[in-house]
Structures are given as structure tokens and as C-alpha cells.
Scaffold this motif. Structure first.
Motif, PDB file in Angstrom:
ATOM      1  N   ASP A  51      29.087 -11.021-124.440  1.00 52.55           N
ATOM      2  CA  ASP A  51      29.310 -11.385-125.073  1.00 52.55           C
ATOM      3  C   ASP A  51      29.156  -9.969-126.466  1.00 52.55           C
ATOM      4  OD1 ASP A  51      30.025 -12.105-127.506  1.00 52.55           O
ATOM      5  OD2 ASP A  51      29.913 -13.669-127.492  1.00 52.55           O
ATOM      6  N   GLU A  54      28.275 -10.505-130.250  1.00 58.85           N
ATOM      7  CA  GLU A  54      27.302 -11.347-130.097  1.00 58.85           C
ATOM      8  C   GLU A  54      25.675 -10.315-130.050  1.00 58.85           C
ATOM      9  OE1 GLU A  54      24.472 -15.491-130.121  1.00 58.85           O
ATOM     10  OE2 GLU A  54      26.661 -15.448-129.971  1.00 58.85           O
ATOM     11  N   VAL A  56      25.014 -10.715-126.040  1.00 56.30           N
ATOM     12  CA  VAL A  56      24.330 -12.224-125.710  1.00 56.30           C
ATOM     13  C   VAL A  56      24.808 -11.998-124.393  1.00 56.30           C
ATOM     14  CG1 VAL A  56      22.797 -13.082-127.392  1.00 56.30           C
ATOM     15  CG2 VAL A  56      24.708 -13.275-126.189  1.00 56.30           C
ATOM     16  N   ASN A  58      26.004 -14.634-121.678  1.00 57.09           N
ATOM     17  CA  ASN A  58      25.459 -16.662-121.087  1.00 57.09           C
ATOM     18  C   ASN A  58      26.516 -16.289-119.923  1.00 57.09           C
ATOM     19  OD1 ASN A  58      28.075 -16.905-120.977  1.00 57.09           O
ATOM     20  ND2 ASN A  58      28.408 -15.470-123.587  1.00 57.09           N
ATOM     21  N   LYS A  64      23.493 -19.740-123.279  1.00 56.52           N
ATOM     22  CA  LYS A  64      22.600 -18.695-123.271  1.00 56.52           C
ATOM     23  C   LYS A  64      21.364 -18.604-123.102  1.00 56.52           C
ATOM     24  CE  LYS A  64      25.243 -18.536-127.748  1.00 56.52           C
ATOM     25  NZ  LYS A  64      24.819 -18.375-129.955  1.00 56.52           N
TER      26      LYS A  64
END
Length: 219
Positions: A51, A54, A56, A58, A64
Motif C-alpha cells: 500500500d 499508507e 504497509v 498486507n 496488515k
């Protein structure tokens, strides 16, 4: 330029697993039964995502994992295409075996792809590929101050360490014996810049058509 050659494609035509990629199970008659060690539904690897908004990683867009992802590639392709309704971009699609022994895939685009190329270069001069190393991808925060309010986004930076020789050899054998690709990201117009152990059904059809034409001419 599409550097995916026929030899790379031909290594992936067999769907059978070798003994190195199988584990024995003992049944009541004490006769060993072989089962595949790695889980893979052909064309549908487990989806890991980065992502970039953001910063992060996942799994399937929901679970996540944090700002880092460590994995050893078994197959990959770097290409330009219009996929996932995101317009034409440079992409890097890497396949690996995750902690649950599932064949998995992760996609990167934009500046993250440039960083992967920077990883490939020193490996090339050491006579290695991405399949020989364990990669750690880390989300790095970036800011676009040319707009107001300023934009914040993330790119992936990559580092690596040598892979275990025995494990690396095992993964390479497995990758050559299954058809590794992701159905959702597959098109017949992708401009593949480099690839390894990636099965392209469209290229296979083209090769078969050329062979058929050649045989017809010979007759």
C-alpha cells in the motif's frame, strides 16, 4: 525490449513435482505417499500487496503485516502494462514462497520498480539473480511539497542477503516445474523487460502457432 526467451518459458511447461519438492506421508500400510510441499493453485498465488499510500504491506488487502516484507523470489517479471484499472505503468511482479509454504506474489510500480533494477545490477555482475538472495523490502516515506497541502506517499526500498544454498537450489527446482503466473495481471499486450521462471500462456500460444506454421511450410 522483451527479454523473456523461449528457454525460460520452456522450463515451466511441466506441472509435475520432483522428489525434492515433495514430502513423504506414512499411511497405515507403512507405504510412503508423496505430496507437494508448496501450496499453489495455478494462476492464483496468494496475494501480498504494498500500500503506497499508507506504507504497509498486507495480505489480500486486509491482513496488515507492517512496513517490511522479507522473501526470496522464485520467479518474476518487470513489465509495462495497463492492469488492475490503474493505467499504463511500470510494474515488477515477484513470486515467492511465504511462511505458510504458499506460492505468493507481490506487485510494485513506479519508483519502487527503479529500486528493484538497482538491486538487479550488482547481482548481475556477481553472476547471480534475485532467486539467489533473500530480499527485504522497506516502505520509505516521501513528500511532494509542490502541491498544497503537501502529498505524502511511500516507495519500497530493497536490500538483500545471500540465500541458503540448499534452500535456493530447492526453490529453483520447484520454480522450473510449475507454471508460475497470476491470472489477474496477465494480458496479451504486456511489454516484458525482463523475466525469470514466469509462465506466459500468450507467449506459449504464439510459439505453438509459429511451430504449426513452420510444419505446414515444410509439408
Amino acid at each position: 525490449m522483451n527479454t523473456q526467451n523461449k528457454s525460460q518459458l520452456s522450463t515451466n511447461q511441466s506441472g509435475s513435482a520432483s522428489n525434492a519438492e515433495q514430502l513423504p506421508q506414512v499411511i497405515e500400510a507403512n507405504q510412503p505417499v508423496m505430496t507437494r510441499r508448496y501450496k499453489y493453485l495455478e494462476g492464483h498465488p496468494r496475494q501480498y500487496r504494498f500500500d503506497a499510500k499508507e506504507g504497509v504491506f498486507n495480505i489480500n488487502g486486509s491482513e496488515k503485516l507492517g512496513r517490511t516484507l522479507t522473501f526470496q523470489p522464485i520467479a518474476w517479471r518487470i513489465f509495462t502494462d495497463n492492469i488492475l484499472n490503474m493505467g499504463t505503468k511500470n510494474w515488477a511482479e515477484l513470486f515467492f514462497i511465504d511462511e505458510k509454504n504458499c506460492v505468493s506474489a507481490v506487485l510494485f510500480h513506479g519508483y519502487s520498480v527503479d529500486n528493484i533494477f538497482r538491486l538487479i545490477e550488482p547481482l548481475y555482475y556477481d553472476d547471480q539473480t534475485l532467486a539467489d538472495v533473500v530480499i527485504t523490502a522497506v516502505a520509505e516515506k516521501k513528500e511532494n511539497t509542490k502541491i498544497q497541502p503537501k502529498g505524502v506517499y511511500y516507495i519500497a526500498n530493497f536490500s538483500y542477503k545471500p540465500g541458503d544454498p540448499a534452500k535456493t537450489a530447492e526453490l529453483k527446482r520447484f520454480a522450473q516445474e510449475v507454471k508460475i503466473f497470476r491470472q489477474e495481471t496477465l494480458t496479451d499486450i504486456a511489454n516484458i523487460k525482463t523475466a525469470m521462471n514466469y509462465y506466459n500462456p500468450f507467449a506459449q500460444v504464439a510459439d505453438e502457432a509459429q511451430l504449426l506454421t513452420a510444419n505446414t511450410v515444410l509439408v
